[in-house]
Motif scaffolding. Structure first.
Motif, mmCIF file in Angstrom:
data_model
loop_
_atom_site.group_PDB
_atom_site.id
_atom_site.type_symbol
_atom_site.label_atom_id
_atom_site.label_comp_id
_atom_site.label_asym_id
_atom_site.label_seq_id
_atom_site.Cartn_x
_atom_site.Cartn_y
_atom_site.Cartn_z
ATOM 1 N N PHE A 76 0.836 -1.203 0.000
ATOM 2 C CA PHE A 76 0.000 0.000 0.000
ATOM 3 C C PHE A 76 0.872 1.254 0.000
ATOM 4 O O PHE A 76 0.619 2.212 -0.738
ATOM 5 C CB PHE A 76 -0.902 -0.041 1.243
ATOM 6 C CG PHE A 76 -1.743 1.180 1.457
ATOM 7 C CD1 PHE A 76 -2.889 1.401 0.719
ATOM 8 C CD2 PHE A 76 -1.396 2.115 2.436
ATOM 9 C CE1 PHE A 76 -3.680 2.524 0.935
ATOM 10 C CE2 PHE A 76 -2.178 3.232 2.665
ATOM 11 C CZ PHE A 76 -3.325 3.440 1.905
ATOM 12 N N ASN A 77 1.920 1.250 0.809
ATOM 13 C CA ASN A 77 2.782 2.421 0.932
ATOM 14 C C ASN A 77 3.662 2.642 -0.299
ATOM 15 O O ASN A 77 4.113 3.755 -0.556
ATOM 16 C CB ASN A 77 3.677 2.295 2.169
ATOM 17 C CG ASN A 77 2.877 2.300 3.468
ATOM 18 O OD1 ASN A 77 1.717 2.721 3.480
ATOM 19 N ND2 ASN A 77 3.487 1.842 4.545
ATOM 20 N N ALA A 78 3.931 1.556 -1.038
ATOM 21 C CA ALA A 78 4.800 1.662 -2.207
ATOM 22 C C ALA A 78 4.164 2.506 -3.313
ATOM 23 O O ALA A 78 4.864 3.046 -4.171
ATOM 24 C CB ALA A 78 5.130 0.278 -2.744
ATOM 25 N N ASP A 79 2.847 2.612 -3.267
ATOM 26 C CA ASP A 79 2.119 3.404 -4.255
ATOM 27 C C ASP A 79 1.665 4.696 -3.592
ATOM 28 O O ASP A 79 1.211 4.691 -2.452
ATOM 29 C CB ASP A 79 0.913 2.610 -4.767
ATOM 30 C CG ASP A 79 0.190 3.323 -5.900
ATOM 31 O OD1 ASP A 79 0.776 4.246 -6.493
ATOM 32 O OD2 ASP A 79 -0.965 2.952 -6.170
ATOM 33 N N ARG A 80 1.826 5.824 -4.293
ATOM 34 C CA ARG A 80 1.265 7.066 -3.738
ATOM 35 C C ARG A 80 -0.255 6.932 -3.769
ATOM 36 O O ARG A 80 -0.847 6.704 -4.814
ATOM 37 C CB ARG A 80 1.714 8.269 -4.569
ATOM 38 C CG ARG A 80 3.174 8.654 -4.323
ATOM 39 C CD ARG A 80 3.611 9.762 -5.254
ATOM 40 N NE ARG A 80 2.809 10.967 -5.115
ATOM 41 C CZ ARG A 80 3.047 11.925 -4.197
ATOM 42 N NH1 ARG A 80 4.051 11.771 -3.343
ATOM 43 N NH2 ARG A 80 2.295 12.995 -4.135
ATOM 44 N N ASN A 81 -0.871 7.103 -2.614
ATOM 45 C CA ASN A 81 -2.306 6.859 -2.485
ATOM 46 C C ASN A 81 -3.029 8.181 -2.273
ATOM 47 O O ASN A 81 -3.110 8.684 -1.147
ATOM 48 C CB ASN A 81 -2.578 5.927 -1.312
ATOM 49 C CG ASN A 81 -1.934 4.566 -1.510
ATOM 50 O OD1 ASN A 81 -2.397 3.789 -2.329
ATOM 51 N ND2 ASN A 81 -0.851 4.299 -0.800
ATOM 52 N N PRO A 82 -3.528 8.806 -3.341
ATOM 53 C CA PRO A 82 -4.236 10.082 -3.186
ATOM 54 C C PRO A 82 -5.517 9.879 -2.390
ATOM 55 O O PRO A 82 -6.280 8.945 -2.626
ATOM 56 C CB PRO A 82 -4.527 10.499 -4.623
ATOM 57 C CG PRO A 82 -4.569 9.227 -5.392
ATOM 58 C CD PRO A 82 -3.548 8.336 -4.746
ATOM 59 N N VAL A 83 -5.753 10.768 -1.442
ATOM 60 C CA VAL A 83 -6.883 10.610 -0.526
ATOM 61 C C VAL A 83 -7.836 11.775 -0.672
ATOM 62 O O VAL A 83 -7.430 12.941 -0.649
ATOM 63 C CB VAL A 83 -6.394 10.533 0.936
ATOM 64 C CG1 VAL A 83 -7.573 10.399 1.889
ATOM 65 C CG2 VAL A 83 -5.440 9.375 1.109
#
Length: 607
Positions: A76-83
């Motif tokens: 999950f952290n390896a991908d930038r996760n726009p919130v």
């Protein structure tokens, strides 16, 4: 997972993968969308999720599944996760709009920590004030039962239980392999009933009686992890409550089960398995454990491996639910995105590598004879309602209290009357009381008085054994040994009457004066049921007034009065029961006395 966690994502959200947005389009619309995707992919590929733009999710997880959850968090952290910062769901398109409209977007990462489920349930229920405790944003306990327990606090944190489960592991009966082999050679089935299990362990049978040949009674000692600290122990109690739901004697049977469990509680599942040693004689230990715990224990190469048996009525599972505990909108959206990662196939593979089943019940490839667990899907009981979980654990907390009891035995002349062929009332009472000691641990505090009339001068009662721990040494013997020998030596005072009022008042006063809140404080009275016939003693009216004066709601002492034999007159005893917390019972045969005692103790369930 199946259902809402497939392509649509949790709660019906669009999936995040590129395949979910690459659809056949034509002309300018297609070009616009493709360019948009290109912009998003470019923006996502650079930079790191750090600084003031990061939302860090605090994820508290049950220790056994922590490696699998940490792996999912890493992906999950390896991908930038726009919130999304609003109330809508988090999507790539929402992130793109934020970048375009604000010149940058918040992104999310997860930090995973191990957390004891019992301690976290207390914290989230507002029952813990530890200085280092902190409320997480996401909580993954080993059982949904802990979420139910967190809801019983006075100021509980609002918890949203999602549809996602990380792993499953049914509760099984673990036997030493040599015992399982021995039973199999004797033709005993490998699928015992819960009822047979309790009988074999010396407890009170429940309502799930089976005709199949099972584990012989009295041959094993049941080991159970502490229900107040371990989900396996808690759910085992819930199973027995479910199976007793339609039994008219549910409360007294459940009380007997609790007393059996209490005497076999171990601090952890690992402590149970530490007792699995090769032995030639004596009661063999059997343990309640999760399937995964059996698998993990056997992988350590023990001298006495364990074999899991699956009760035929079914069982409950440790279901490792994903719960959201934050109220912040952006964090909640980020938590839902993490939920998708937790349901991914990579996480399922990691879960099976730890010896768990995936939420759909699929077993690891390593399950089989060598690891002591079966790859077949076991029968499962319906998940209990949160209110039912809290009810069972409230009963446990009350019924599992240590017993502090002063036993009063009537030795008046009428106690020589027969209650069964060759057995007088006094003999039946003494033998039953002796047998009852086997239900009591060494920390039980017990004392014995006998009563009639004028046993010490004008005093109607006489102390035979002072109230104290059964395991305590008194001279060359323990108090337990002293009580056993004292009860065996009781002799009736053939010419004596029944000085019940004076004796009961003195006992009630003494137990109230010496009250201990960590125990269930009780006066247990055995009498002939003929009422008080001491002409020089107090009247019933004076006795009731004095009992009212002695009683203290802050120091409650239960009074259990058992009339032994037929033609028992309970009118006076019931008047006494009206002013003292307790009850009146009649035992017409010796075998009824133990059942009555359990029934009386079950009154604690109601408070």
């Amino acid at each position: 997972m199946s259902g809402p966690h497939q392509a649509g994502g949790p709660f019906g959200r669009p999936g995040r993968g590129k395949a979910a947005v690459l659809v056949p389009l034509a002309g300018a619309s297609a070009l616009t969308v493709l360019l948009g995707i290109g912009v998003y992919a470019f923006a996502s590929s650079g930079g790191t999720c750090s600084g003031d733009k990061v939302i860090t999710l605090d994820v508290a997880v049950a220790p056994a599944v922590e490696p699998a959850v940490s792996g999912a968090a890493g992906r999950f952290n390896a991908d930038r996760n726009p919130v999304s910062l609003g109330t809508g769901a988090a999507t790539p398109e929402a992130g793109l709009q934020q970048r375009i409209g604000r010149g940058g977007a918040r992104c999310a990462k997860a930090v995973v920590r191990k957390a004891d489920p019992a301690a976290m349930a207390a914290l989230l229920g507002g029952q813990s004030a530890g200085r280092t405790d902190r409320v997480p944003d996401v909580w993954i306990p080993d059982s949904s039962s802990w979420i139910a327990m967190a809801g019983r606090g006075r100021q509980p944190v609002k918890i949203e239980t999602t549809r996602t489960s990380v792993a499953r592991s049914p509760i099984v009966v673990a036997l030493p392999r040599t015992l399982a082999t021995s039973l199999k050679e004797r033709g005993i089935t490998a699928a015992p009933s819960w009822d047979n299990l309790l009988q074999a362990a010396g407890g009170t049978a429940g309502g799930a009686v089976t005709k199949n040949q099972m584990i012989p009674p009295g041959t094993v000692r049941l080991l159970t992890p502490d229900p107040a600290r371990d989900a396996t122990g808690m759910n085992a109690l819930i199973v027995t409550s479910i199976l007793l739901a339609n039994d008219p004697n549910k409360e007294s049977i459940f009380t007997g089960i609790v007393r059996t469990v209490r005497e076999s509680v171990q601090p952890t599942v690992q402590a149970q398995f530490a007792r699995f040693r090769p032995q030639k004689s004596g009661k063999r230990p059997i343990a309640l454990a999760s399937e995964q715990a059996v698998w993990a224990f056997n992988r350590t190469g023990p001298a006495e491996p364990a074999v899991a048996l699956y009760p035929q009525e079914g069982s409950l599972s440790l279901d490792h639910p994903v719960a959201i505990t934050t109220t912040d909108t952006a964090r909640r959206n980020a938590a839902r995105m993490l939920e998708t990662a937790l349901a991914a196939e990579e996480t399922r593979t990691a879960v099976r590598g730890l010896g768990f089943r995936t939420p759909d019940g699929k077993a690891p490839d390593s399950f089989g004879t060598a690891t002591g667990v079966s790859p077949q899907r076991p029968r499962e009981l319906p998940a209990p309602r949160p209110a039912a979980v809290r009810e069972v654990m409230q009963a446990w907390s009350r019924l599992s209290l240590g017993i502090r009891m002063l036993t009063l035995v009537d030795i008046s002349g009428t106690m020589v009357e027969p209650i069964a062929p060759g057995t007088t009332r006094l003999q039946a009472t003494a033998r039953t009381a002796q047998g009852g000691l086997s239900m009591m641990a060494n920390d039980t505090e017990l004392g014995v008085w006998e009563f009639s009339t004028k046993l010490r001068g004008n005093q109607d009662w006489r102390e035979l054994v002072s109230v104290g721990p059964l395991g305590e040494r008194i001279g060359s013997a323990t108090r337990r040994q002293l009580v056993l020998s004292t009860l065996g030596a009781l002799k009736p005072k053939v010419t004596g009457d029944t000085g019940l009022y004076e004796t009961l008042t003195a006992a009630y006063r003494e137990m109230t004066r010496t009250y201990k809140p960590e125990f269930g404080n009780t006066v247990l009275l055995f009498t002939d049921g003929k009422g008080n016939d001491d002409p020089g003693g107090p009247s019933l009216r004076a006795t009731l007034a004095e009992l009212r004066d002695i009683g203290d709601p802050r120091r409650p002492v239960q009074v259990i009065m058992i009339g032994v034999g037929r033609n028992v007159d309970t009118r006076e005893l019931k008047r006494i029961a009206e002013v003292t917390p307790g009850g009146v019972y009649v035992a017409e045969s010796p075998d009824q006395i133990v059942k009555i005692f359990l029934q009386a103790l079950s009154n604690r369930i109601g408070g």
